[in-house]
Design an enzyme around this catalytic site. Structure first.
Site, mmCIF file in Angstrom:
data_model
loop_
_atom_site.group_PDB
_atom_site.id
_atom_site.type_symbol
_atom_site.label_atom_id
_atom_site.label_comp_id
_atom_site.label_asym_id
_atom_site.label_seq_id
_atom_site.Cartn_x
_atom_site.Cartn_y
_atom_site.Cartn_z
ATOM 1 N N GLY A 72 56.359 38.049 98.458
ATOM 2 C CA GLY A 72 57.633 38.064 98.763
ATOM 3 C C GLY A 72 57.704 38.655 100.204
ATOM 4 O O GLY A 72 58.443 38.288 101.150
ATOM 5 N N GLN A 177 64.845 40.721 94.812
ATOM 6 C CA GLN A 177 65.249 41.097 93.783
ATOM 7 C C GLN A 177 66.435 40.494 92.890
ATOM 8 O O GLN A 177 67.067 40.657 91.908
ATOM 9 C CB GLN A 177 65.765 42.726 94.064
ATOM 10 C CG GLN A 177 64.650 43.580 94.415
ATOM 11 C CD GLN A 177 63.523 43.904 93.121
ATOM 12 O OE1 GLN A 177 64.036 43.646 92.007
ATOM 13 N NE2 GLN A 177 62.538 44.717 93.570
ATOM 14 N N SER A 195 59.975 35.872 94.826
ATOM 15 C CA SER A 195 58.635 36.264 94.479
ATOM 16 C C SER A 195 58.251 35.990 93.056
ATOM 17 O O SER A 195 59.237 35.924 92.383
ATOM 18 C CB SER A 195 58.165 37.518 94.931
ATOM 19 O OG SER A 195 56.919 37.967 94.463
ATOM 20 N N HIS A 197 55.910 37.401 90.842
ATOM 21 C CA HIS A 197 55.881 38.362 89.584
ATOM 22 C C HIS A 197 56.934 39.177 89.321
ATOM 23 O O HIS A 197 56.958 39.988 88.562
ATOM 24 C CB HIS A 197 54.558 39.279 90.292
ATOM 25 C CG HIS A 197 55.106 40.282 91.434
ATOM 26 N ND1 HIS A 197 55.171 41.508 91.200
ATOM 27 C CD2 HIS A 197 55.247 40.154 92.746
ATOM 28 C CE1 HIS A 197 55.704 42.283 92.184
ATOM 29 N NE2 HIS A 197 55.661 41.388 93.135
ATOM 30 N N THR A 231 43.927 27.421 101.573
ATOM 31 C CA THR A 231 44.064 26.597 100.409
ATOM 32 C C THR A 231 45.409 27.133 99.378
ATOM 33 O O THR A 231 45.420 28.207 99.093
ATOM 34 C CB THR A 231 42.703 26.842 99.500
ATOM 35 O OG1 THR A 231 41.725 26.143 100.541
ATOM 36 C CG2 THR A 231 42.856 25.940 98.248
ATOM 37 N N CYS A 315 56.803 49.468 97.351
ATOM 38 C CA CYS A 315 56.343 49.433 98.831
ATOM 39 C C CYS A 315 56.457 50.790 99.623
ATOM 40 O O CYS A 315 55.925 50.832 100.606
ATOM 41 C CB CYS A 315 56.928 48.491 99.568
ATOM 42 S SG CYS A 315 56.584 46.704 98.956
#
Length: 376
Positions: A72, A177, A195, A197, A231, A315
């Site tokens: 993200g 979020q 994101s 996860h 890739t 973070c």
């Protein structure tokens, strides 16, 4: 027993997503850019994953493109760095409580001469009057977080979309979020980040919805519309599609459960801690503020009792600076260090939530006893 209440930091992969990922990694290992059977197979799965993700988000009827990234945070970086190249105006509107992946980049822009306007909340609400007033300036870009990662506060997105509708101002939304937690509408948004996860997909996979193609932030390449080189992780992206599809199908049930968990916490602990509540708030995040102890103390003490919570965005883990969201809400300095974030996920139960509430009360009473003893 460890009881996990930090789903806003990361959500464990769902069983279906993990099984799908393993099967894909074993059997669909080709590079989707390769011109042979395994490459064509990988490209087919990538196309299908992109279709499923757009369908889950209601994007399948829109003309926009879906770019896959490594996180993200990278989605935010690509969006902002690329949109900056298309800005007509020379100034930016954001808020004081953005995620570091946005806030730190904008600080760098300021050092390069870009004027950045940061809005504060007014009585716990987005200041639409201040925002509207700023639109009369030479604004080229607006970038705002859809759901605040520390408190669950929700941006009044439809009001902002309406105000920007006929203006030549680019609009980026950090939806990391929000994905899988609240309904999302990206109509009129130039770039929307999310994101994998956070909803039970694998780490290392992010995505960016683009209303139309944006300039490459790195160098012109051959992958993904020439925007992001490297890739493509087809197994990870396909597992993301699997997890997101599950989540969207069960969104109403998750929201109902999360609201019940919030009610348990409030009922059992409100005499001891102050919960942050807003008119519009994600049910997946519930935070309280402590004036007597900082968030790191609460996180460590609860961890010793078997409960994993956080003191805000992962973070910023380990940093002791004041919480920007609490500063924006006008809390005094001591309280701005005392945020404790609790976030719910697929494996959260009412029993575990009740046990967490009991642990919060035990620690709060310990603090109250210490304060009373010290004040004598």
């Amino acid at each position: 027993m460890n009881r996990y209440f930090d789903y806003a930091a990361t959500h464990p992969m769902t069983h279906a997503a993990l099984d799908h990922y393993v099967a894909m990694a074993k059997n669909v290992y080709g590079n989707p850019s390769s011109l042979h059977t395994q490459g064509y197979m990988a490209e087919d799965y990538l196309t299908e994953a992109r279709r499923l993700i757009k369908q889950a988000l209601g994007l399948d009827m829109l003309r926009g493109k879906l770019l896959f990234t490594g996180s993200g945070s990278e989605s935010n970086y690509i969006a902002l760095t690329s949109l900056r190249k298309r800005m007509k105006g020379k100034e930016v509107i954001t808020s004081w409580h953005e995620h570091d992946s946005v806030a730190l980049l904008l600080e760098e822009w300021e050092r390069e001469g870009i004027i950045v306007h940061r809005l504060k909340l007014k009585d716990g609400k987005f200041d639409l009057d201040a925002f509207t007033h700023l639109l009369d300036r030479d604004i080229g870009l607006v970038t705002l977080q859809h759901v605040n990662s520390d408190t669950g506060w929700v941006l009044p997105l439809h009001h902002i979309q309406r105000l920007l509708k006929y203006k030549k101002i680019l609009f980026h939304v950090d939806g990391v979020q929000a994905l899988g937690k609240i309904p999302i509408s990206v109509e009129g948004i130039d770039a929307y980040s999310f994101s994998a996860h956070k909803v039970g997909g694998p780490k290392g996979v992010g995505a960016l919805y683009m209303e139309r193609l944006i300039p490459p932030p790195y160098y012109p390449g051959h992958h993904q519309y020439g925007i992001r080189p490297g890739t493509i992780d087809v197994p990870g992206i396909s597992a993301f599609a699997k997890a997101l599809g599950e989540r969207q199908e069960q969104l109403t049930r998750f929201q109902r459960n999360f609201m019940a968990f919030r009610a348990i916490l409030k009922e059992k602990t409100s005499a001891h801690v102050h919960w942050l509540e807003f008119d519009e708030q994600s049910p997946a995040i519930f935070s309280f503020v402590s004036h007597q102890r900082d968030g790191q103390w609460w996180m460590t003490e609860l961890d010793d009792l078997g409960f994993q919570v956080s003191a805000g965005s992962a973070c910023r883990a380990g940093q002791n600076g004041p919480n920007r969201m609490l500063e924006a809400l006008g809390y005094e300095t001591s309280a701005c260090h005392g945020l404790v974030r609790i976030s719910f996920g697929a494996h959260t139960t009412a029993e575990d939530t009740s046990a967490l509430a009991d642990a919060i009360v035990i620690l709060a009473r310990r603090v109250e006893h210490h304060e009373q003893t010290f004040s004598r």
